[in-house]
Scaffold this motif. Structure first.
Motif, mmCIF file in Angstrom:
data_model
loop_
_atom_site.group_PDB
_atom_site.id
_atom_site.type_symbol
_atom_site.label_atom_id
_atom_site.label_comp_id
_atom_site.label_asym_id
_atom_site.label_seq_id
_atom_site.Cartn_x
_atom_site.Cartn_y
_atom_site.Cartn_z
ATOM 1 N N PHE A 68 0.850 -1.192 0.000
ATOM 2 C CA PHE A 68 0.000 0.000 0.000
ATOM 3 C C PHE A 68 0.885 1.242 0.000
ATOM 4 C CE2 PHE A 68 -2.457 3.276 2.271
ATOM 5 C CZ PHE A 68 -3.672 3.236 1.601
ATOM 6 N N HIS A 69 0.585 2.203 -0.881
ATOM 7 C CA HIS A 69 1.370 3.440 -0.982
ATOM 8 C C HIS A 69 0.841 4.437 0.057
ATOM 9 C CE1 HIS A 69 3.312 2.213 -4.772
ATOM 10 N NE2 HIS A 69 2.158 1.615 -5.011
ATOM 11 N N LEU A 70 1.471 4.449 1.209
ATOM 12 C CA LEU A 70 0.992 5.217 2.357
ATOM 13 C C LEU A 70 1.749 6.537 2.475
ATOM 14 C CD1 LEU A 70 -0.569 5.599 5.015
ATOM 15 C CD2 LEU A 70 1.108 4.087 6.120
ATOM 16 N N TYR A 71 1.045 7.643 2.226
ATOM 17 C CA TYR A 71 1.653 8.968 2.325
ATOM 18 C C TYR A 71 1.120 9.698 3.547
ATOM 19 C CZ TYR A 71 3.950 8.481 -2.115
ATOM 20 O OH TYR A 71 4.778 8.049 -3.117
ATOM 21 N N ASP A 72 2.028 10.007 4.449
ATOM 22 C CA ASP A 72 1.690 10.807 5.621
ATOM 23 C C ASP A 72 1.459 12.237 5.145
ATOM 24 O OD1 ASP A 72 1.585 12.184 8.036
ATOM 25 O OD2 ASP A 72 3.276 11.105 8.924
#
Length: 204
Positions: free
Chosen positions: A169-173
């Motif tokens: 999963f491409h998780l961007y804070d």
């Protein structure tokens, strides 16, 4: 720790009469594409997407898609029309989660998303956000999006989201602070300030 990827919301450059400044937008996109940055978020909150018309968002996306490799773009989706525009331009959509009353409403939205879509989760737009519990339920149901810009979360939330979503999963804070800490906690990358500082000769 792997190198953090950086997502940058881009500005929407307009003429005084309210039309898109196509020359400035084109130059902006060309300059942006020549940088090392990974992803450009078109018509996001900082880019005025929420208050723009669908026609403006479509034209801005067309200008960027003609000048920057499409795998480096995210098209912010505020309306169903925007989702169609992103598909027409061949750009991955990032769908703003809006006015979702509960987990059932979230599930319904996620079910309708293209397989490559990201979500944009911010408590200003919806009372039901993309939490670790929501992410885990979506994964079990086979409707987990490909990634997301997840805003107003703590480092513990980032850790729990990574566990719930899985490694792909491409998780961007959504914060531009604590880059190293966010990545150590499991973020793929972070969201940085607009690119205007790199483009001093353009309005914005």
């Amino acid at each position: 720790m792997t190198a953090a990827r950086v997502m940058v919301p881009v500005l929407t450059l307009m003429n005084a009469n309210g039309s898109v400044d196509e020359g400035a937008c084109s130059a902006y996109a060309e300059r942006a594409g020549a940088t090392w940055l990974d992803l450009f978020l078109v018509s996001g909150t900082i880019g005025g997407g929420e208050s723009s018309t669908p026609a403006v968002r479509r034209r801005v996306l067309e200008l960027w898609a003609a000048r920057v490799p499409k795998d480096r773009l995210l098209a912010c989706v505020w309306t169903p029309d925007d989702l169609a525009h992103a598909a027409d331009c061949g750009v991955r959509p990032i769908v703003v989660l809006r006015d979702l009353a509960d987990a059932a409403a979230m599930h319904s939205v996620l079910t309708e998303l293209p397989a490559d879509a990201f979500v944009y989760s911010h408590p200003n737009y919806t009372p039901t956000t993309f939490t670790p519990a929501v992410a885990e339920a979506a994964k079990r149901a086979g409707v987990r999006p490909a990634g997301g810009k997840i805003c107003k979360v703590s480092l513990d939330d980032v850790r729990d989201l990574r566990t719930a979503t899985g490694d792909d999963f491409h998780l961007y804070d959504g914060r531009c602070r604590h880059v190293a800490e966010s990545v150590w906690a499991g973020a793929t990358g972070v969201v940085a300030v607009p690119l205007s500082t790199l483009l001093p000769d353009l309005p914005g």
